[in-house]
Design a protein around this motif. Structure first.
Motif: not given
Length: 389
Positions: A288-289, A312-313, A323-327, A335-340
């Motif tokens: 997570a970042e 999403a999770l 599995v590996p998940v990048r958040v 803008m609020l950016v959410l990338a999963i």
């Protein structure tokens, strides 16, 4: 014939007749005291002034609902309002209603008396006697066939009673019904209710679905591992996730029941660590970042962002497993950016599947944002942008 006579067996037919006749009771008493043409004109003028009083529409609306439509909640009853007049257009329609009811009342009351008198005259003259009543149509000669015509005025009276009832009901719907502004307000209220139900359904889907997914994944992993320490951690994760789901369920039920007691507030992105730890405890490798001050985000954006991240999770755990998940959560820009992103391990769902993904897109669209979901370079991505202004 049975169909024609059926309205005469209904109580509402006679209640409508009573509603029409009652309108001329007080002017009729006045006429008995003072036989003059101006009494009718005075009655019409007084009704005109009464129609300008806002509360008159309340009285007329309740009376029309009770006598013209009975106790039914739908149909014509729903089209007759029982609220005070707000605009001059509402007052004008109330005045027209009162005047039309007065005129119709005079006609129907007059026919209700004169038509039975005519039937009596026809019967008595047909039997060779002198007319027994003084009706608006004089029957002077004596013919046997007069007796055969005696039922005709009674049939006409039945027609007058039935069709005047339909007419006054139609007038009530038209003149005592909601104005365009009131219809628009009712439509907006109904739309708000439907939107609230949709939002509640999404809340339950996201919260309960996430809790059940975590519980299933944790229970399965604990059984497969056979490690007491891992089992303890899994039970703790199931307990925490279940408690959070129960809080969400209590809050939603409080809204549905319109309870006055305070309910817990909806979670925001400030609580995102709880989601990330829950996913990690389920076996997913979450990287997570978080960039920018998520604690200063607007309330609606932060709440919807939390639900989007939760869904999403949940989808990762449900479809891809551990599995590996990048958040990535970026709240530093406009803008609020959410990338999963996670490796794509299952075939892409076909059309008609994936209500959770549809919920993500609906949440983003509700705030004027955009959401992209689908495969991207061997990964499954959920990319959402929500405006902060």
């Amino acid at each position: 014939m049975v169909r024609m006579l059926r309205p005469l067996t209904r109580a509402v037919t006679y209640k409508r007749w009573l509603h029409i006749v009652v309108a001329v009771v007080w002017p009729s008493l006045w006429i008995f005291i003072e036989q003059a043409w101006w009494t009718q004109a005075t009655a019409a003028v007084l009704l005109g002034f009464a129609g300008l009083v806002p509360v008159t529409r309340v009285v007329e609306g309740f009376q029309a609902r009770l006598l013209l439509t009975g106790h039914r909640q739908g149909g014509a009853a729903a089209e007759i309002v029982t609220t005070p007049s707000v605009t001059w257009a509402d007052r004008g329609r109330t005045v027209v209603w009162l005047e039309a009811r007065l005129v119709l009342g005079w006609i129907v009351a007059h026919l209700s008396v004169q038509l039975p008198l005519l039937a009596v005259d026809l019967l008595t003259t047909g039997l060779g006697h002198e007319p027994a009543a003084d009706g608006f149509v004089s029957v002077e000669e004596h013919h046997w066939w007069h007796a055969l015509l005696a039922p005709v005025p009674l049939l006409l009276l039945a027609v007058v009673v039935v069709w005047s009832g339909h007419l006054v009901t139609a007038l009530a719907v038209r003149l005592l019904g909601p104005s365009p502004a009131e219809r628009l307000a009712a439509l907006e209220e109904r739309t708000e209710q439907l939107l609230e139900r949709t939002r509640i359904a999404r809340e339950l889907h996201d919260s309960i679905g996430h809790a059940l997914t975590v519980a299933v994944v944790q229970a399965g992993a604990a059984r497969a591992a056979g490690d007491p320490q891992f089992t303890d951690r899994a039970l703790v994760a199931i307990e925490e996730t279940g408690r959070a789901a129960l809080e969400d369920l209590e809050r939603v039920l409080g809204v549905l029941r319109e309870s006055r007691k305070p309910v817990s507030s909806r979670p925001t992105l400030v609580d995102a660590d709880r989601l990330l730890e829950s996913a990690r405890a389920s076996g997913a490798k979450v990287d997570a970042e978080v960039t920018g001050p998520v604690d200063t985000l607007p309330g609606p954006v932060s709440r919807e962002g939390y639900r989007i991240l939760q869904e999403a999770l949940t989808n990762v755990l449900r479809h891809a497993g551990t599995v590996p998940v990048r958040v990535r959560v970026d709240a530093a820009g406009p803008m609020l950016v959410l990338a999963i992103r996670n490796p794509l391990t299952e075939p892409v769902p076909g059309p008609g599947r994936g209500s959770g993904l549809r919920g993500i897109r609906e949440r983003a669209a509700l705030l004027g944002g955009l959401a992209r979901t689908g495969p991207d370079e061997g990964d499954w991505q959920v990319h959402v942008e929500l405006p902060l202004s």
